[in-house]
Write an enzyme that holds these catalytic residues in place. Structure first.
Site, PDB file in Angstrom:
ATOM      1  N   ASP A 160       8.519  -7.619   5.010  1.00 34.20           N
ATOM      2  CA  ASP A 160       7.192  -7.221   4.611  1.00 34.20           C
ATOM      3  C   ASP A 160       7.247  -5.818   5.102  1.00 34.20           C
ATOM      4  OD1 ASP A 160       4.224  -7.454   4.009  1.00 34.20           O
ATOM      5  OD2 ASP A 160       4.483  -6.671   6.055  1.00 34.20           O
ATOM      6  N   THR A 188       2.407  -7.159   1.843  1.00 37.29           N
ATOM      7  CA  THR A 188       3.094  -7.367   0.658  1.00 37.29           C
ATOM      8  C   THR A 188       3.739  -9.030   0.851  1.00 37.29           C
ATOM      9  OG1 THR A 188       5.172  -6.676   1.845  1.00 37.29           O
ATOM     10  CG2 THR A 188       3.818  -5.123   0.414  1.00 37.29           C
ATOM     11  N   ASP A 189       3.963  -9.579   2.005  1.00 33.48           N
ATOM     12  CA  ASP A 189       4.140 -11.033   2.064  1.00 33.48           C
ATOM     13  C   ASP A 189       3.112 -11.688   1.318  1.00 33.48           C
ATOM     14  OD1 ASP A 189       6.754 -11.533   3.003  1.00 33.48           O
ATOM     15  OD2 ASP A 189       6.273 -11.419   4.918  1.00 33.48           O
ATOM     16  N   VAL A 190       1.807 -11.415   1.445  1.00 33.64           N
ATOM     17  CA  VAL A 190       0.576 -12.297   1.084  1.00 33.64           C
ATOM     18  C   VAL A 190       0.794 -12.048  -0.490  1.00 33.64           C
ATOM     19  CG1 VAL A 190      -1.941 -12.799   1.088  1.00 33.64           C
ATOM     20  CG2 VAL A 190      -0.334 -12.604   3.293  1.00 33.64           C
ATOM     21  N   GLY A 193       3.569 -13.252  -2.513  1.00 32.08           N
ATOM     22  CA  GLY A 193       3.353 -15.001  -2.838  1.00 32.08           C
ATOM     23  C   GLY A 193       2.684 -15.036  -3.864  1.00 32.08           C
TER      24      GLY A 193
END
Length: 342
Positions: A160, A188-190, A193
């Site tokens: 991320d 960016t991870d969230v 997803g």
């Protein structure tokens, strides 16, 4: 994301079977096999589960190490539970032939296989899209990565923070008077997803139209590119930041910030530059009442997330602890009801 149809193939040797589910949700009857770690992949599976899909997680023997990541409640990491509550689990060692066979068997009876393995690992395991489509042509094969192919055919493993830096968010998310730095929230991870979940939904829709599966892929970098940003870094005025009060922090609403003179008069400050110092003399609630009465709506800054569950404003958005989950958590952000024919 990208969604590419699977190659035409002979009839599948194994036919997927649809499980029973909550018919009120749009993905009822859809089975997802998820082999993913950390946030990006599990977040996609979490969204699909909330939409009604049955999600089966593939974890290494002994369970995902993230289960022990603090803080822990009810014997499991709160962060892990937030993304994986409601999913069933099958343990499989993918470094062994038996473990890989387990994944093949699961995928043969599923609608979606979702993973965020390191670049090239799918082919090394013999679990790439071509191999699984040969067994199950209608499979939606969804993969998430850090950089996709933006940094070459074999990109480095992306995290991320690296995606935030390479995608420009480290600068865009910080005001001009602060050095660029990634957000401590894994943006960016969230978002990655959510993007991957949307790619899966597009893949499922495409499958219904052409009667064959597809490859769906996305990356943290592609998610970072979706975040709007100004041409120049933001310059914050003093009233744009959270302001200390006698017992906490207060954030002026957009309307209030556009009328600094009225804010100063309302709080009894000689000018806008003195508003911050004046606010320290009374409590947050006292100032909120004054500002709202003057048509300058503002809000208190939450510093204790546990308090959200007891706040009436969040009653429909936050589920309280119960016998199954011993901590407060976000409710599904949507509801679905069937219309009665006229």
């Amino acid at each position: 994301w990208t969604v590419a149809p699977a190659p035409l193939a002979p009839p599948a040797r194994v036919t997927a079977t649809a499980p029973a589910g909550d018919a009120s949700r749009p993905l009822a009857g859809v089975r997802v096999v998820e082999s993913a770690r950390r946030v990006q992949g599990p977040m996609a599976g979490h969204v699909l589960r909330m939409l009604g899909a049955e999600v089966v997680r593939v974890e290494p023997p002994g369970g995902d190490p993230q289960r022990a990541q603090p803080p822990v409640a009810g014997g499991c990491s709160v962060r892990f539970s937030a993304l994986n509550h409601g999913k069933s689990v099958v343990e499989a060692d993918l470094t062994t032939r038996r473990g890989r066979a387990t994944v093949v068997e699961l995928a043969a009876g599923a609608d979606v296989l979702l993973h965020n393995w390191a670049p090239g690992k799918d082919r090394a395991l013999g679990l790439d899209a071509d191999a699984l489509h040969a067994l199950h042509p209608r499979l939606v094969y969804a993969s998430a990565s850090g950089f996709g192919t933006a940094l070459g055919p074999v990109p480095p493993i992306g995290t991320d923070y690296l995606a935030q830096v390479h995608g420009g968010l480290a600068a865009a998310l910080r005001p001009a008077d602060e050095p660029p730095a990634p957000s401590l929230m894994t943006v960016t991870d969230v978002l990655g997803g959510l993007v991957l979940a949307q790619a899966v939904l597009a893949g499922l829709l495409a499958r219904e139209r052409v009667n064959r599966g597809c490859r769906a892929s996305s990356s943290l970098l592609s998610a970072a590119a979706l975040v709007p940003r100004a041409r120049r870094r933001t310059v914050l005025a003093p009233l744009d930041r959270p302001l200390p009060t006698a017992d906490g922090l207060l954030c002026l609403g957009a309307e209030a910030r556009s009328r600094p003179g009225e804010v100063a008069r309302t709080v009894g400050a000689p000018g806008a530059d003195a508003v911050g110092e004046r606010l320290r003399s009374r409590t947050t609630d006292a100032w909120l009442a004054e500002l709202r009465a003057a048509g300058l709506p503002s809000v208190a800054v939450r510093t204790d997330l546990a308090a959200l569950a007891a706040d009436p404003a969040f009653a429909r958005a936050v589920l309280p602890p119960d016998a199954h989950v011993p901590y407060a958590r976000p409710a599904a952000p949507w509801t679905f009801t069937e219309e009665t024919p006229a």
